[in-house]
Design an enzyme around this catalytic site. Sequence first.
Site, mmCIF file in Angstrom:
data_model
loop_
_atom_site.group_PDB
_atom_site.id
_atom_site.type_symbol
_atom_site.label_atom_id
_atom_site.label_comp_id
_atom_site.label_asym_id
_atom_site.label_seq_id
_atom_site.Cartn_x
_atom_site.Cartn_y
_atom_site.Cartn_z
ATOM 1 N N ASP A 197 43.409 -0.794 -13.891
ATOM 2 C CA ASP A 197 42.400 -1.354 -14.811
ATOM 3 C C ASP A 197 41.150 -0.486 -14.899
ATOM 4 O OD1 ASP A 197 44.042 -3.722 -15.100
ATOM 5 O OD2 ASP A 197 43.304 -4.325 -13.129
ATOM 6 N N HIS B 224 47.261 -1.397 -21.242
ATOM 7 C CA HIS B 224 46.324 -0.362 -21.677
ATOM 8 C C HIS B 224 45.665 -0.776 -22.986
ATOM 9 C CE1 HIS B 224 48.541 2.867 -19.086
ATOM 10 N NE2 HIS B 224 47.964 1.919 -18.387
#
Length: 432
Positions: free
Chosen positions: A14, A42
């Site tokens: 992340d 993503h």
Amino acid sequence: MGKNVVVLGTQWGDEGKGKVVDLLTERAKYVVRYQGGHNAGHTLVINGEKTVLHLIPSGILRENVISIIGNGVVLAPDALMKEMTELEARGVPVRERLLLSEACPLILPYHVALDNAREKARGAKAIGTTGRGIGPAYEDKVARRGLRVSDLFNKETFAIKLKEIVEYHNFQLVHYYKEAAVDYQKVLDDVLAIADILTAMVVDVSELLDNARKQGELIMFEGAQGTLLDIDHGTYPYVTSSNTTAGGVATGSGLGPRYVDYVLGIVKAYSTRVGAGPFPTELNDETGEFLRKQGNEYGATTGRSRRTGWLDIVAVRRAVQINSLSGFCMTKLDVLDGLKEVKLCVGYRMPDGREVDTTPLAAEGWEGIEPIYETMPGWSETTFGVKEHSKLPQAALNYIQRVEELTGVPIDIISTGPDRDETMILRDPFDA
């Protein structure tokens, strides 16, 4: 000769890899996923429009780029089709831009069933997987019983192999976990319905990449998750089931290991983690909640709120070592705007009082660790959307410089917002 750039996470995932890959693919010809599966999330924001990709490489939105899913990726046919359909509905010609390795292991419904059954059985000791079958699919690969994309070329043989493996896993699901069996016929019908779509995108990825390199093409390798989730080098057992580190590029794509030219480590200006596992700098206070809200720290794949904390330099230095990082991209610097002070973890105090500046190797070794902090002044001015290095607040510049000093790695790119153009490229990885 062409240049090959790897983009990977230096923390627990992340970090903002998708945006950076999308930004840098303006010059690349190929973008390659080399590990993980649709457990990745993503997020790309282009002209204010948000796109979340889980399996397809982040270069798919660029018309000049060919996206490749390498052999190190475990591929869920239904998840891929869903993602393709959503992108095609927006006018993205996915089938013209996406290629697959025939060696990709398939994630099928029995993997998902096993994943969830095991997490349920672990109870309070659950790892915190995404429940998408990633681990069980890699397990089948290593046990040499898994089905691969190549099996879809012969539908009769595929049906026979599938029946054997469904029976194998159903025995465990029903008799050990006391869960429902997976319907063989439904799995077979669903996969065969899209088999021809998948096989039409198959290429010899290793051959393609080697030829592209020789022809001087620029290639980018897109990592998923982060270094500290690596199956070998992460906080085991609270890790993913693949090699998220730079070493996974060669094994997960077929590129020769000598041909990696630059490794870009994405480092968030603070730390986050999803799921269980060690997190020495975790903040369970107002500052932690501030970071979560300002950074919108909720998983793109699961929607789970992320744990937040100060930037852990000790952990990031481990990522520097393992990946032989060439440079950093620091993301979400703007999230720290408004804090009176910011902290960097520069060491750990062990339960016996010793002070160390390296990370333990196993999760048990992290128990009782206390972070040793270096405190720096924060900044009240906004960094959001700033596109010139000289226009950043002095305190923010000091923070960036200190991270460089403590890690020995230059920060070549700075991200100050989610949009593609809210970025400063101080040194382009393709020119470094």
